[in-house]
Design a protein around this motif. Structure first.
Motif, short mmCIF file in Angstrom:
data_model
loop_
_atom_site.label_atom_id
_atom_site.label_comp_id
_atom_site.label_asym_id
_atom_site.label_seq_id
_atom_site.Cartn_x
_atom_site.Cartn_y
_atom_site.Cartn_z
N ALA A 138 -126.89 -65.12 26.29
CA ALA A 138 -127.63 -63.92 25.91
C ALA A 138 -126.74 -62.71 26.18
CB ALA A 138 -128.92 -63.80 26.70
N ILE A 139 -126.73 -61.77 25.23
CA ILE A 139 -125.97 -60.54 25.42
C ILE A 139 -126.86 -59.35 25.08
CG2 ILE A 139 -123.75 -61.64 24.96
CD1 ILE A 139 -123.76 -60.22 22.24
N SER A 140 -126.48 -58.20 25.61
CA SER A 140 -127.18 -56.95 25.33
C SER A 140 -126.26 -56.05 24.52
CB SER A 140 -127.55 -56.23 26.63
OG SER A 140 -128.42 -57.01 27.39
N VAL A 141 -126.86 -55.33 23.59
CA VAL A 141 -126.10 -54.38 22.78
C VAL A 141 -126.81 -53.04 22.84
CG1 VAL A 141 -125.26 -53.79 20.47
CG2 VAL A 141 -125.34 -56.20 21.20
N ARG A 196 -117.22 -51.20 22.02
CA ARG A 196 -116.43 -51.73 23.13
C ARG A 196 -117.24 -52.78 23.88
NH1 ARG A 196 -118.27 -46.63 24.39
NH2 ARG A 196 -119.49 -46.45 26.31
N ALA A 197 -116.52 -53.70 24.49
CA ALA A 197 -117.12 -54.65 25.41
C ALA A 197 -117.16 -53.95 26.76
CB ALA A 197 -116.31 -55.94 25.46
N GLN A 198 -118.31 -53.44 27.13
CA GLN A 198 -118.41 -52.58 28.31
C GLN A 198 -118.25 -53.35 29.61
OE1 GLN A 198 -118.47 -49.28 28.14
NE2 GLN A 198 -118.34 -49.16 30.36
N HIS A 232 -114.21 -60.26 22.68
CA HIS A 232 -113.77 -59.68 23.95
C HIS A 232 -114.67 -60.15 25.09
CE1 HIS A 232 -110.60 -56.70 22.90
NE2 HIS A 232 -111.15 -56.82 21.70
N LEU A 233 -115.98 -60.17 24.85
CA LEU A 233 -116.90 -60.66 25.89
C LEU A 233 -116.58 -62.11 26.25
CD1 LEU A 233 -120.45 -59.35 24.84
CD2 LEU A 233 -118.93 -58.44 26.62
N THR A 263 -113.21 -56.89 29.25
CA THR A 263 -114.22 -55.84 29.25
C THR A 263 -113.70 -54.60 29.96
OG1 THR A 263 -115.20 -56.76 31.27
CG2 THR A 263 -116.16 -57.47 29.17
N ILE A 264 -114.33 -53.47 29.66
CA ILE A 264 -113.95 -52.20 30.29
C ILE A 264 -114.23 -52.26 31.79
CG2 ILE A 264 -114.39 -49.71 30.36
CD1 ILE A 264 -113.01 -50.65 27.76
N GLU A 265 -115.42 -52.71 32.15
CA GLU A 265 -115.80 -52.86 33.55
C GLU A 265 -115.78 -54.35 33.89
OE1 GLU A 265 -119.67 -51.07 34.15
OE2 GLU A 265 -119.15 -49.42 32.81
N ASN A 266 -115.34 -54.68 35.08
CA ASN A 266 -115.30 -56.07 35.55
C ASN A 266 -114.46 -56.97 34.65
OD1 ASN A 266 -117.07 -55.38 37.69
ND2 ASN A 266 -118.80 -55.60 36.30
N ASN A 267 -113.32 -56.47 34.21
CA ASN A 267 -112.40 -57.24 33.39
C ASN A 267 -111.94 -58.46 34.18
OD1 ASN A 267 -110.03 -58.22 32.07
ND2 ASN A 267 -109.73 -56.22 31.14
N ALA A 268 -112.06 -59.63 33.58
CA ALA A 268 -111.70 -60.87 34.26
C ALA A 268 -110.21 -60.95 34.59
CB ALA A 268 -112.11 -62.07 33.40
N TYR A 269 -109.39 -60.13 33.95
CA TYR A 269 -107.94 -60.22 34.12
C TYR A 269 -107.34 -59.04 34.87
CZ TYR A 269 -108.52 -63.85 30.68
OH TYR A 269 -108.92 -64.97 30.02
N GLY A 270 -108.13 -58.08 35.25
CA GLY A 270 -107.58 -56.91 35.92
C GLY A 270 -106.96 -55.95 34.93
N PRO A 271 -106.35 -54.87 35.40
CA PRO A 271 -105.80 -53.84 34.50
C PRO A 271 -104.49 -54.27 33.86
CG PRO A 271 -105.36 -53.27 36.77
CD PRO A 271 -106.22 -54.51 36.80
N GLY A 272 -104.19 -53.65 32.72
CA GLY A 272 -102.88 -53.84 32.10
C GLY A 272 -102.96 -54.47 30.73
N ILE A 273 -102.02 -54.12 29.89
CA ILE A 273 -101.98 -54.61 28.51
C ILE A 273 -101.52 -56.06 28.44
CG2 ILE A 273 -99.63 -53.85 27.98
CD1 ILE A 273 -102.71 -53.52 25.67
#
Length: 154
Positions: free
Chosen positions: A74-77, A96-98, A133-134, A139-149
């Motif tokens: 389930a996802i929210s939009v 965006r995937a928030q 992306h989800l 995601t913008i918040e709680n990215n599973a990979y941390g920051p960086g391109i």
């Protein structure tokens, strides 16, 4: 002043889709996409716009889930109307995937033909892109990979 109306697309056991207002119970069905339609100063989504948008987002969810089974059940939009003509060149929709399980999408009210035309032109593509992306955890918040391109190559 902003108002919100939440709808849930509900997938039945037979594959049928039902649109329910938030808080309504649908027996024997599981909600896949809950859409919160935000009203702006210049636009409040009509019933026909809500139905079309919900249908397209459900289609995007089903396609993405088939390719990425790890996508949440389930996802929210959150859908916001925007008056930003620059988005018209992108098909009238951006987003965006928030955070995990949550998309924030913006739909142009200046798109030629209005929000329904924007939904037909750009919502499926944007929905697919952001849902992927989800599924990947980007995601913008709680990215599973941390920051960086560098995560783009993962």
């Amino acid at each position: 002043m902003f108002k919100a109306l939440s709808l849930a697309l509900v997938l039945g056991a037979t594959g049928t889709t039902t649109v329910a207002l938030a808080g309504q119970q649908v027996v024997g069905a599981q909600s896949a996409v809950a859409v919160s339609f935000q009203a702006g100063e210049t636009h409040d989504y009509t019933a026909s716009e809500r139905a079309l948008i919900s249908d397209i987002l459900n289609q995007a969810y089903q396609i993405t889930k088939a390719d990425f089974p790890q996508l949440a059940d389930a996802i929210s939009v959150e859908l916001h109307p925007i008056n930003r003509p620059g988005v018209d060149a992108l098909g009238g929709v951006t987003g965006r995937a928030q955070r995990p399980g949550v998309l924030v999408l913006e739909m142009s009210v200046t798109y030629p033909g209005g929000p329904e035309a924007a939904a037909r032109a750009g919502l499926l593509r944007t929905g697919l892109h952001e849902m992927h992306h989800l599924a990947r955890g980007w995601t913008i918040e709680n990215n599973a990979y941390g920051p960086g391109i560098a995560i783009a190559a993962a």
